[in-house]
Each structure stands twice: as structure tokens, then as C-alpha cells.
Design an enzyme around this catalytic site. Structure first.
Site, mmCIF file in Angstrom:
data_model
loop_
_atom_site.group_PDB
_atom_site.id
_atom_site.type_symbol
_atom_site.label_atom_id
_atom_site.label_comp_id
_atom_site.label_asym_id
_atom_site.label_seq_id
_atom_site.Cartn_x
_atom_site.Cartn_y
_atom_site.Cartn_z
ATOM 1 N N GLY A 36 -0.867 -2.878 -2.527
ATOM 2 C CA GLY A 36 -1.440 -1.535 -2.627
ATOM 3 C C GLY A 36 -1.052 -0.698 -1.417
ATOM 4 N N CYS A 37 -1.216 0.614 -1.544
ATOM 5 C CA CYS A 37 -0.804 1.525 -0.478
ATOM 6 C C CYS A 37 -1.666 1.328 0.771
ATOM 7 C CB CYS A 37 -0.863 2.969 -0.965
ATOM 8 S SG CYS A 37 -2.413 3.445 -1.749
ATOM 9 N N TYR A 38 -2.989 1.349 0.603
ATOM 10 C CA TYR A 38 -3.864 1.157 1.762
ATOM 11 C C TYR A 38 -3.655 -0.214 2.405
ATOM 12 C CZ TYR A 38 -6.714 5.321 0.580
ATOM 13 O OH TYR A 38 -7.173 6.590 0.336
ATOM 14 N N THR A 45 -1.012 -2.018 2.540
ATOM 15 C CA THR A 45 0.249 -2.065 3.278
ATOM 16 C C THR A 45 0.077 -1.482 4.682
ATOM 17 O OG1 THR A 45 1.562 -1.914 1.257
ATOM 18 C CG2 THR A 45 2.639 -1.231 3.302
#
Lengths: 345, 345, 345, 345
Positions: A148-150, A152
Site C-alpha cells: 500500500g502507499c502509506y 511503503t
């Protein structure tokens, strides 16, 4: 190599295409969509028109399996857990950008996502694609679960501290800020310009589904790490995530020592850049690129470390890291198709 | 009543004027500027033109003392500490929006502001104008020191927890986000649109001069409170501050109990609004108004409390609270000149 | 090929570098700056750090002439007119992104720019680099004058109409809108975020220095074209120009005929994309790319044509077109170093 | 006086409430909604919570007629044309913010709006509320049709030129720019933040339903005025409209003469401010206020006049002008409830 993208009409899908079209080792890229079959991509995305118009195709798993070597899923929750196994069984490689295969424990998934996911066998088989820290496993992966973006931004910021056991295990607080593109292309009051512009909102307080994803990885690195506090804020910008990470040092540290640690940790990483003492990255400094930039502070007054980690949520936080993982899986140069600078300003 | 504003060409100054012009008890308001004497205000601020053009006057302390009953300072650091004593000695009331009189200890001021300030006698005399929590003292004040924008949002958010000793004394972390107007009207690379738009930056990490202001007040409320971690971020919006406040509960709490506490604490406060369970304020919901809106979460997994406090930095964080303090000082209705709704959207 | 960029610390300079670093035929790129010699580029632009840190060098024309094959000027007005002739005389090729060599008539330059420029011999020698319409001349150019951002969008939008004499010669009105990066990196009240955000401003009404540049080219295409009305607006975004162009048809036209004309005019142009009937481009659809997208309307009620032309002002409006011109000058593929999609969203 | 607002959950409705709550002559204001009956207003708009929670009521025309003296419609197209006649017949005054009663000719309405509207008798009865130019009629109105946002900015900008027959009748071109709130609160791809931010779009080219509204009024002022070209652009800001108006002078004019004309035309208008020579208004300079600011240029090169007219689309372009009309209808001070400055920055 022949590639398929399933879910090509979302932001991650069209961003994948941006990289795949100019990737040196990709010969053909086919796009699949459940909602717009037969429609040219430029109907939804006029910016994407190039010579050789791309047409969105019907999702026909037989046909995809017969013609593609590797399939990206850029689909909403609950889609890839159903479809990916059909490809896996036929030996096709899969890179999944959704959250369906990220959590190893189905009951945890169900608690946070409020829905069911794939069966245990696939959850165990899936390799978590935090490229910088999992390269060995990624190389042999058949089913890759893209982070997921967060997670990472957060995990790249926390890894050196946690792996070297420098911080109190119950002291991690992450205050994350994201641009609006993280919410996808679906129209809603929450993404309405007039409601979002000139505004900061906090959302899903203590309930964000990326919390267990972060905790799972931290505890894999150090089983003593305890549950974290993780908050997400919506910022009036399109792209970018900043994770501001707070933790209590176990013993007296120094900024110099911390910077050395981070520089050493990431010296072989093409996409992680550690800032000089007293300098901190801004989200715009990685805009459109696959970089994760990190700055560090140590406060002698309070004994707390502050780590600032920024990414472009659609690149290193989604499509870019997926390509990076593709490159590692295939043994290509890690920055193939990703060797470009951030757009600034 | 005759009012003077010194430093009328900055954002706080012109915002004061917005309230003073339509304040029911103000008969005359004169504007003073060191840089633009003799120039109409509308030269710098065309939006402010009304009938009866206002002219910026030279800062002549004799003349100001002779003609005004109360003087606002909306000046950069280091100005009011020099000029205000001249007025105080003549019995003129002063409301200072700068930081010059906020810290009681001169050495602390010098450490964080890297400059000198007023002498001890005035620092001791100055009343800290966090209106909701200091009304008794404000009523009799001759020299009122208006709080900083970040301290206002943070202290209103923390007060009930600290006063009731509900949180671990060494556990306070504040992650604050501010619009760009907080940096003033001075042109710089830091406020340049192309550098700030589509961007989140962290700045003055562990070095912001509002840190000791917050700590001073917290320790006045509870001497056991320890040094805090406080971070400031620049958000691509013009107005608004959100303080996201994290603290560890001393013992098991409940959301219900916390909301009751906050509602009771602020039930007589016209300008503090506490949200319902599960709801959190966004900065836009107080835009242009003097409100401070607060939302609270309690995470049973980690035992941490999250308080979200939002204000308009130029209103409740500066000019609006200054007018609110004026009203209290003069015994007028607390919302005189401030009774208007936020502008939304 | 060895390249120099003089004026590397402005937005056009750093954008040039974005393209040059990954250009297939450039072996070395040196940066020169009058203000920051000896300083690493990443000091001003942390986003630009890659392996092999670039250092800004002192502008030493002897040294530049001795080591470089071609020089880009990305300098403020008045610099290249002085320095470029030194290189020209030594046979070095020059691409000038400033306005110094764009107007053929010195008195016109002096009237609009309020300063002097180069001598006639160089003004006559300079080739105007509107790539799509001047390719033959560009191929042999030694001194290339890269068009202004507004003229690029406007001229590409007007060329087919003017060259085919379809519109009344005295009827051209151009209403142009630009992002703030067009104003450069210099800090000023005019580029201050708080003054620019949530705001539209008109500026330099009837006085913009790009007016004579547009008129000069139009009259080269058709000497009967009369003076135009051209307005410029500042939009709260960083990048992008939209030129909305109005003109009266000489005789009855049809949308179909107009679209055919535009498609034919640009069928060999890699970077101009003409939209379908009823569709118009938005600036974001070319963000970060070298495209110019064009949409056309014909109003039967009024007999007016409306042409909408969008570019990224820093790419097709500056550095991108400069690279495109470099490619044509050298006989390389026109999209070398420029073959990438817009960033969307 | 008792007031009802029907359609209180849109942006115009909630903006009406902002003014009505603090209006000196309004004793009670009731809110009606078709979609959210029984729900507190603060459920949709937390910013609007004040003491005395407002509840949205079911639209019951009998009950409204029995309890209210005047009714505002802030409803989508097609609602007020059906409901307002029921009130008119009972002698209740109506102010309609929708377009249902603006066009006198039903066939024109049907062509541009693609739907039916009220019967001729009501269309003829409706008074067009462009306050500055129609005060006499407004005073006696029972059914007031509040102008559209674009027509308000455009007509106030054009009135002096057209009424004094100074411009060529076939030369009017209006290039209008609007913030996103003009599109209402409905979520759509068109108002999605990620699609709208950092973007300028043109929309409804030659098809905007405000075109006939503007033409109708212009031709009422001067029957020789011909059809106009009018374009609308979506700007990445929430509030504000700028109309940039171009027209050819019939004979030689001078800027001085034009400014005199405008100043004289609006000298008794509290809400129209004409700028000094060489100065032009920006949309932010009227933000949140009922002002219309106007700047004028005359280009001797081309003989064209450029008029720049800015308003806040939700205030002077909707709810503010509606209150202004209410004041005129009731014989109150024209700025009752509207006497406040723009919010800047």
C-alpha cells in the site's frame, strides 16, 4: 514480454501504462476493464492518446492466460483474490496492486477490510513487494503483492530504526498526509474539489486498513514491536504522501549516527535518497518519480527521533513500485522504465 | 472607543480591520505603518476599500498615545517589546499579537527567538490571552499578549486532558499543519506559489518558537508535564491550522467519558465546538471564523488519545482572538464583531 | 555530444536538465550559473539529485566555447544578447530560451521589453523555433531562438486558420491563462502563495511582450493580419497554458471542415494532437509533456471560430520545445528525450 | 419577518443562511429539503452549527404558505417553476435563485435548458433582479428572478458600454472563468479534486444556458446588440468569477472617458467598485463579499475595450444578490446583512 493490466481505468492502471509503454523490455501491453470493454482508453483519458490507439478489452481470463506472460491487477478490493488464482494455477505471474494478498492472516483482513479475501494457500504464497527490503524473495515470486502507499512510505522510513532495535517498542506514532488521488477516481463528496480545496481533513481515525499491513511487517522485522498509532490526513493536492514518524530512542542517539545508519541501509537502493543533516524532503521533490526521500531529526530535549518519508503515492506508492518489482522478478535493471527525474516545480 | 492598529499592512493587521470596522463599540480605527506612511490602505489591499478611504499613518507614539484608548500591535518580532512600554506607562491599553510578551522567562525567549525582548517587569505584567482559559485575568489586563496560532489550537485541544491529569506526562506529541498565510506576506522562496502548491513541507523541526509557549502553559496547568514533541507542516492552502495531538492515557478511558469532559469544559465557550463521537473537524469548517472545532478519538488497541483541533490561523489564531480578548477586557459581549459563520465552501 | 546550460537555476534550466540527462545522444551536460558557482545543483533543487552530483560552474565563455558543442541559454532578458554572439563567432551552436532574439525589429523589442537587445545581424540570423512550422530553417540553424510560452500555444492554434485565410484579418482575440511557474522562480508578491491561491488575476493588459512576437509570425504567414488583442491571466496552478482564441470566419464554415484542416495540418506532427468534435483539451492533459492539444468549435449563431490550445508552459512552452529544436537541428528523431506521456492526474 | 429557504442543502442555500442568520430584520428562518427531512443541517454542514440547531423540514407548500412571508428557492432547474406559483397565488413573495423564471420566452428556455419551464404568465410577472440596474421594478416585485452568476458579472461589466452605445453591436466576446463551486455540490468526475486541481478546462462551448440570459438583457438595453460569443472555463479554485469582456469601440475613446463613465454609472451603488486607471481586480479581492469590482482598459492599437469584472459566484452571483434584492423589495438598507468586507487573503 506480453503484459496485461486488469483495471486499466483507475489512476494506478493508467499510471502503470505510463511506465509500460516506454519500458525497454515490454513488447505488448493489453488493457482490460470490467466497465468499458471495447472503448478506447482515450475516451476516459484523453491525455493518454499516442500513436496506436489502445482499446479496453473484456476481462476474459482464458484469453488473458493464453496471451500474456504476466498480469497486473489494479482493481478495487475483492477482485484479484477471486481472479488471480486462475492465473497462478496456469503458471502466469501476477502482480497485485490491491490489498487482497497483503495480510497473511485472513481474520485480520476481514476485521479491517470488512470483507473476505483469498484462501490461506495464496496468502502464504504471496510475496510482499517492499522492494528495498525483500529483494531475494521477490526474485522468485510468482504472486507478488504490491505494498500500500502509506505502508511503503512508513516502512521505508522505519526499517533501519526497527531492524537495529533503536527505539522503544511501544512508542511508534505515524502522522501521514496524502494527496487526494489516493482516494481513487470514484466521484464522492469526499473528493469533491469544493470540499477538499483549502482544507485539511483527518479520516478513518484508528481504522485505516493499512495499519495491520504496517504492523505485520514491523513485527516480522522485530517481534517485540507493539501496535502503532497511525493517522491519515487528506491534503489539498493531487499526488504525494508524507509520513511523519515519531518514536522514542531506547538510549541516547545522535543525528550523525542516525544519518550514517540510513545512508548505509540504503546505499545500494536506487530509489531511496537520504537527506543531509537539517534537511527534510517535501512531497513535490519526488513528484511523478519512483523515489522515496527521507530526512531525520533527533531531539535531545525529548529523546525522540522524527523521520520524514515522502513518496508519490501513485508511483513508489503503487504503479512505480509494481514496475520495480517486475524488474526484480525478471532480473532486469531495477530502474528499467523508471529512470526519470521528478517533475519540479 | 478609539483604536489604533500598528502594523496594518500585514495579514493580521488587515484582518483586525475586517473585524474592527463593523464592531458595534468601536467609533474610530486608525492605522499605522512604518513602511507606507501617507499611503491609502487600498494601495496594498484593494479588497479593503470601503467608503471613507483609510490612510496609513506614520508611527508617532506621542500622537498615538494622545488620541487612542487602546492599541493593537500586529508587528514582526522585536517591535512591540520596544514600543508598547511607552503606551503602558501612559495608561493606554495594549494588545500585542506578536510573540514579544508571551514567554515569561527572557532567557527562554532569547534561546528560541534568537533575539532580545522586553524587560522582566513587562513580561510579568503581560496577561496571556488564551481567552477560554484565562478570562479572569484578561478582564483586568492592561497589557495583553495574544497567543500564537499553533499554541491556540494545541492548548485548546489539550487543556481538558492536562488539567484533569488523564495522560502520561511524557507522552505528548503534536503534529501541526498550517496554511501558508501563517508565514506572513513577505515574499520568499518558501511562500512562492510554484514551490508550495501541490506540496507538503515540514519546517523548523524541533526548533519552532511556539514550542516553549505551549510548554509554558501546559506546565502552568500541571507542573509534571514534560517537554513535548511538536512539528509544523506547510500545507498548500491559504488559511487554517489543524493540530493532531497524540497522548497516552494514564489509565483506561472511554470515548464517551472524554467527550463528556470536553463538552463540559467548553459548554460556556461560544467559540469552541466539540464534535460528536466518530466525527472530526476539517479546517475549512472554521474558515474565516473565530471558532475552534475539536474532535476526539480513543484507541483501545494502543491506549492512546487523539485530539484534532482546528482553527483559522488568522482569526482564532490571531486577529479574531485579539478582538475576543478586547471584548473581555472591556466587558462587552464576547462575540461582539465576531458573530458570523465560517465561509463554506 | 557535449552540452552546456547557462542559467541552470531557473525553472526552464532545471527542466532542460530533466530531458538532457536521459537524452540518448547527449554524453555530457554542464551547468553554468552566475549566482551559485561551485554549488551543487541539489542545493537549490533537492529533487534533482541523481548519482553523479552536478556542480554549478562559473560562466566562463572561453571555457564553455572550448568544451561544448551546443549551448542553451535559460537566462533572464538581456543576458543572451550579450553572450551568445561570442559563441556564434566561434561556430558553437546556440539555443536561446529567452526573448532576446525573437523579434526581428530592434525598435519593436525596445518598445515592448523596455531595454536593448542584440544587433541586427544576429536578429536576422536567428531562426524562430516554432518547430512544427519552421522545420526547414531549423535544420540549418546555428542560432535558434526558442518561442515564448504564450506564442507557442497561440500560434499552433492559429496557424491553419491564418495560413488558409479563413478568418477576418482584424478579428483575432486571444484570452490566455497561465500557471504561476511562467513567472519564474523569483519571489515576489505576485507569486506569493497566499496572494495567488484561490485567485484569478489579469496582468500586463495590452502590454505583454509576447504580443509583438505573435503578431510578427502571423504577419509572416499572412501580411494582411492586423494587430491582435491578447490578454494574460494568472491561474492558481503551477504549470499549464490555455489559449482560448476567438476569430470571425470570413465565410460560412463547418466544424467538420475545420477539424479536417487541423488534422491534415498536424498529421505529421508528433506533438500536436487535435481533439474530436465537441471535445476540448484541458491543461492537465499535457502536464509534464511536450504535447500541444487543440480543440475547435464553430458557432453558427455568430460565425465565430473558437480554438482552444493547451501546452505545459515549461515543456512545449520552453525546455521541451528547445530539445525538440535541438533534435531537428541535429537530424535526430524529433522526440528523442521527449518520448513520455503526460502525468495524469 | 419569517423566511423559508427551499433547497437548503446546496451551496446557495447554505450561503443564504449565512446572511439570513445575522440579518437585522429577519426574525425566523426555516429550512426545507426534499432529500433530508428531519435531519439537522449540521449533519450535512458541520461548519454551520450555532446555538439553536436548525432542522431540515419536509417541503409542505401549505405549511410554508401558512407560516412564511417570503420564500427563497435555491433549487435545481425545474423545481421552482412548479412550486412557486402555489405561493404567488397566495400572495407570498418569492425569490428564485434558479434559472426557471429568467428567460421571458419559453421556447428559448426550452432550447437552452432542454426542459420545460413555467407558463408565460409567471415568466412575464417575474422581475429580473440585477439590482443595480432594475431597482424600480424590484421594489414592487412579488416574484423575483435572481440572475445567474455569469450574467451578473458580465452585465454589470457591459451595462455602461451598451447603454451608451459605445461599442460595435456585433463585437462582444466574453471569456469567463469560474471557480468549481459554481458546479454545485453534486459529486461528479467534473468536480473531482484530482481532475480539477492544477487544471483549466473549457466547458459547454457555445452552449451555456447563461448565453440567452445575457443576450436578453443586453437587447433590452439596446435592441441593436447582436448575439454574443461567451465562453466558460473551470478554474482550480472554489469561489470567484472573472469575466474578461472584449468589444470594439465605435469611435475613438479614451481610458479617462471610460473610467468617468463607469464611476458615474455606479456612484450610488454600494456593491460595485471601479478601479483606478491601470488597475484590475482579482477574484480574491471580493471573496466572500457581495462586491462586484471592475477594471477597464482601452487599447489604442486595436480600438478595443477590455472590461474585467469579478464577483464571488456564491454571493453577488447568487445568495448575496438575492439578499440585496430582498432588501430592495422590503425597502430596507440595501446592504442589510451584507455589510462585511471580503476575506483576504
Amino acid at each position: 514480454m506480453n503484459i496485461a493490466v486488469i483495471g486499466a481505468t483507475g489512476y494506478s492502471g493508467v499510471e502503470l501504462l505510463r511506465f509500460l509503454r516506454h519500458h525497454p523490455y515490454i513488447s505488448r501491453c493489453s488493457l482490460y476493464s470490467s466497465s468499458q470493454e471495447g472503448v478506447p482508453l482515450s475516451h476516459s483519458f484523453p491525455h493518454a492518446r499516442e500513436e496506436g490507439e489502445l482499446i479496453l478489452q473484456k476481462i476474459d481470463m482464458e484469453q488473458i492466460a493464453a496471451t500474456c506472460d504476466l498480469v497486473f491487477f489494479a482493481t478495487p478490493p475483492g477482485v484479484s483474490s477471486g481472479l488471480a488464482p486462475l492465473l497462478i494455477e496456469k503458471g502466469i505471474k501476477v502482480i497485485d496492486l490491491s490489498g487482497d494478498f497483503r495480510l497473511k492472516d485472513r481474520t485480520v483482513y476481514e476485521k479491517w477490510y470488512k470483507r473476505q479475501t483469498a484462501s490461506d494457500i495464496y496468502l502464504q504464497q504471496a510475496v510482499y513487494g517492499l522492494t528495498e527490503w525483500n529483494k531475494e524473495e521477490i526474485r522468485g515470486a510468482q504472486l507478488l503483492s504490491n505494498p500500500g502507499c502509506y505502508p511503503t512510505a512508513t516502512l521505508l522510513g522505519l526499517a533501519p530504526l526497527v531492524k537495529h532495535r533503536l527505539i522503544e517498542e511501544d512508542s511508534i506514532i505515524v502522522d501521514a498526509k496524502s494527496g487526494v488521488s489516493g482516494a481513487g477516481r470514484q466521484a464522492s463528496l469526499n473528493t469533491h474539489f469544493s470540499e477538499t480545496n483549502e482544507n485539511v481533513k483527518i479520516y478513518k481515525v484508528n481504522e485505516h486498513q493499512h495499519i495491520p499491513e504496517i504492523e505485520q511487517m514491523l513485527q516480522m522485522w522485530d517481534e517485540h514491536v507493539q501496535l502503532i498509532t497511525f493517522s491519515t490526513h487528506l491534503i489539498p493536492m493531487t499526488r504525494g504522501i508524507m509520513a511523519t514518524i515519531y518514536a522514542k530512542a531506547k538510549e541516547d542517539l545522535s543525528l550523525e549516527m542516525l544519518l550514517d545508519l540510513y545512508k548505509t541501509s540504503y546505499e545500494d537502493s536506487k530509489f531511496v535518497r537520504v537527506r543531509k543533516p537539517g534537511q527534510f524532503p517535501a512531497t513535490k521533490e519526488v513528484y511523478g518519480s519512483n523515489y522515496c526521500d527521507i530526512g531525520i531529526a533527533y531531539d535531545e530535549r525529548t529523546g525522540r527521533v522524527t523521520v520524514v518519508s515522502v513518496i508519490d503515492n501513485l508511483v513508489k506508492g503503487a504503479a512505480g513500485q509494481a514496475i520495480q518489482n517486475l524488474n526484480v522478478m525478471m532480473g532486469w535493471d531495477e530502474d528499467s522504465g523508471l529512470a526519470f527525474a521528478p517533475i519540479y516545480p
